[in-house]
Design an enzyme around this catalytic site. Structure first.
Site, short mmCIF file in Angstrom:
data_model
loop_
_atom_site.label_atom_id
_atom_site.label_comp_id
_atom_site.label_asym_id
_atom_site.label_seq_id
_atom_site.Cartn_x
_atom_site.Cartn_y
_atom_site.Cartn_z
N GLN A 196 38.48 26.42 43.15
CA GLN A 196 39.15 27.72 43.04
C GLN A 196 39.74 27.77 41.63
O GLN A 196 40.82 27.28 41.38
CB GLN A 196 40.21 27.84 44.13
N ARG A 216 45.07 31.79 45.00
CA ARG A 216 44.44 32.01 43.71
C ARG A 216 42.96 32.39 43.92
O ARG A 216 42.37 32.10 44.95
CB ARG A 216 44.57 30.78 42.82
N ALA A 237 44.36 36.45 50.75
CA ALA A 237 43.32 35.46 50.43
C ALA A 237 42.81 35.60 49.00
O ALA A 237 43.22 36.51 48.27
CB ALA A 237 42.17 35.59 51.42
N HIS A 238 41.92 34.73 48.60
CA HIS A 238 41.44 34.70 47.23
C HIS A 238 40.69 35.98 46.86
O HIS A 238 39.96 36.53 47.66
CB HIS A 238 40.60 33.47 46.92
N ASN A 239 40.94 36.40 45.64
CA ASN A 239 40.25 37.56 45.04
C ASN A 239 40.60 38.90 45.68
O ASN A 239 39.94 39.91 45.39
CB ASN A 239 38.73 37.36 45.05
#
Lengths: 345, 345, 345
Positions: A196, A216, A237-239
């Site tokens: 990540q 991240r 969550a990511h993105n």
């Protein structure tokens, strides 16, 4: 503080004894003798008669009886907030400066008037803007950047390279920049970590509650827009991309790469699948399960989330399903009888 | 880094200007000038035409137009991950050694090359294996055992006597070994604590996200198998057993003594009642409410959780319930009319 | 410990080899050679025959076969708890006293026999009662009051001015007194913070799990009654009132100003809207979504929450909705045929 003096400061019309000493505040149901209360939500109208408060703030056009001193004002909700300020102790202050137990990397950059409380850790290359306050036991990772006038309460983690804007408030225990949940399975079903490599970027005037988690990005940025307000125990969550001035209540979960528009409102415990788009100004009801894109300006609820009015109607019918089944059964018997009669005819 | 040099390292075919300077990465929708992007998920095909990226990684058989430099590769997803490594700063490093502010009991045993960061607390009898990293402000309870090559981020708590395998990663704020939720009521409805005498045992290659909570067993062990991956804010109650290589998304809750098989996948916010068994390889959908055993290899969803295809069909019909009710009403009127006609005849 | 010695202490009747050495405990399914197990829940009756345990505690009237040593007792559950105490290591002890790394304001008041562990922070004006234990890395805010015989595990935050009763246990990472989630929008849809001027007040004998969040009141108090038990990751919003001896399982979320009666039980992941009243002794099922008041003594479940029996019936029918739709379709065809026959007649 004497009631008369409170009324003087709030500017209302007093009916009753102004000499009574007011010591606290409370809702109509909870207030006790010595407290001031208020009626703003019509739902609580009937609670006026039974309140134990010593004074109640009421709208100027209110006609009912009041068992104690009544104060008539333009806006009882706002007046109550002002009374609360008069009666509350001043906010807690933190003396600017670096506590000797804080561990700060020599190359970290601290702005003017920064407060770094006890046991805070600031890693190499990190930056903290002017007048920001890190209350205690906070962790600021390598090369992380915190803007000006921010406040991080105890046990907050800002992980490596994440970036916070100005006037960001983060409550105790919240984590910004933990790794996204990314793995690829091999042919044996064993999961291998996907690095990540991205960061979290948070805009200005954002507030995040306690024990939330913002991951991240896999690469690039998980982005929280300006003016966003996030409640306790929320998962981002990511993105994920969150538009300016969106708000989300406690325990909401947003899956990877979903984009939330500007001014969106998410109710408590709502869950959103990944790679979706929620349009500007949309509202998602509490506990909703969002499985596809949500149009700008719409209001969805239920599982799977659908138009709120449809969902409400569908759920109301759900409760009557056993009855509907009985009606179908009765119809089947009737039709059977009609057929037999017809066959005989 | 120049695009030509990236292509050289990734091994693809470049169509366009290789001299452009690539500074970052992003999805097709988020990428800006100077970024490289990629198309892997067909869902985003239409986003290629409107991307602001300076270069896009595409499959070799892709036929569409590309508004910027195109790089044709075998596997755009993997190529993008490689590009991300090329373009990202190196991972953050922690210098091995014991920070002087760490508080370590004299009889705790630390392996070789261990990193103990600032303000970490290690209680008597605890063991930390070779090369493990405790980033900062972590708590390791009495007689707890942490394996080799583990990483605990800031504010992680490993409570007394719990055991972690090797290569375990735990993100910020997660708690391993808090007391299980066990009380017995007396005849007045007053709850009395049941001592939680067991531990948590975690296998090798486990990763746990931020602010999760894994309770110790009433007695014996709460057990997390090898290779298990647990997302942020997940709840694992006392005496739960999780099989090897199971994965569970954010905000999942597993009640006491439930056994999760190997390679099971639990979707976000799913909740499982206690004393259940989820068979190997089963999949539980997001937000599902599991109230009974789940067969190995099956896919369940909804509340109460049932076969996923059935649940999807049932929920689709739910939305049409008001219409079904109208159809029943119409039938009733028709049948009534038929009956009257029959009676007259 | 030899089985015979355990039986001597528990007082049961042994059938089998008393000389076997018992080293641990486990459920019938998990126990291994050298363990003692028990049968209390009839659900596990069939597990007796296949257990690998070396001894099993059974009810006196149990008639089945036992593949190992059997110990007949009045109450196998209680006997197992006693055996667990015999076989478990003693609870972890914390030596009273103030750790030199703790940072305690000069005007904070600590009672007799208090334990303040490493890296704890106690702010000005705070009070900690006699014999209370603050394990490590805890934060006690300005003018907060902690009663006697309390235990706060690692990374607990008690924010400014909050008040805890006596014998309160709070597990790692939990936050008491973070700001309530209150904002008012201006005409541009920009959210402005409403000051949260109140506190959290917690009664006696309360236990709160790990990583929970209890918000301070807008004004007045968020109140947790005596004997209340709150599991991990629970959200309690501002101005919520929780009656004595209520219990709530993991990941429950209670919205602002909702009042929970005495002895109420809330199942895991249940969510309650704001400004509701849940009557004394009511039970709310796991994952329920409560949108209106709940009567004292009732049992509700589902979304939106309704009478549990009705909800169970309705959800059972939900699964059969596709079938019901087919039956309606068949009826429509039959009625159409009957009508045509009637028209012709």
């Amino acid at each position: 503080m004497q009631l008369a003096r409170i009324v003087e400061k709030l500017g209302g019309t007093l009916v009753g004894d102004g000499s009574v000493e007011i010591k606290g505040l409370g809702s109509l149901a909870e207030a006790e003798a010595g407290d001031i209360s208020f009626l703003a939500n019509p739902k609580y109208t009937s609670a006026v008669a039974s309140t134990r408060a010593s004074a109640v703030l009421l709208a100027r056009d209110w006609k009912g009886e009041c068992p104690c001193a009544a104060v008539y004002v333009e806006n009882p909700d706002r007046a109550f907030a002002e009374a609360a300020l008069l009666l509350s102790p001043p906010p807690v202050g933190f003396v600017p400066g670096i506590h000797p137990t804080a561990v700060i990397a020599p190359d970290a950059k601290l702005g003017e008037g920064v407060t770094v409380g006890p046991h805070v850790v600031i890693q190499p290359g990190a930056v903290v803007g002017d007048r920001s306050v890190l209350v205690a036991n906070c962790y600021v990772g390598h090369e992380a950047v915190i803007g000006c006038d921010c406040r991080l309460y105890a046990h907050v983690s800002i992980r490596e390279r994440c970036v916070l804007g100005n006037r960001v408030i983060i409550h105790d225990g919240t984590v910004v920049g933990s790794d996204g949940f990314g793995y690829t399975p091999d042919k044996h079903g064993v999961w291998h970590k996907v690095l990540q490599l991205g960061i979290v970027e948070i805009g200005d005037d954002v507030e995040i509650g306690a024990n939330a988690a913002i991951d991240r990005a896999r690469f690039g940025k998980t982005r929280i827009g300006n003016g966003v307000k996030i409640d306790n125990l929320v998962q981002v969550a990511h993105n994920v991309q969150i538009g300016d001035h969106a708000v989300m209540a406690s325990q909401v979960g947003i899956s990877g790469s979903t984009r939330i528009g500007r001014h969106v409102q998410l109710g408590g415990q709502a869950g959103l699948a990944g790679h979706l788009h929620v349009g500007d100004g949309a509202v998602v009801g509490a506990q909703a399960g969002v499985t596809k894109d949500v149009e700008a300006g719409s209001f969805v609820s239920g599982y799977p989330a659908m138009d709120h009015r449809k969902a409400t109607k569908a759920h109301a019918h759900l409760m009557r399903l056993p009855e509907l089944k009985e009606r179908i059964k009765a119809l089947e018997a009737l039709v059977e009888a009609l057929q037999q009669r017809g066959d005989k005819a």
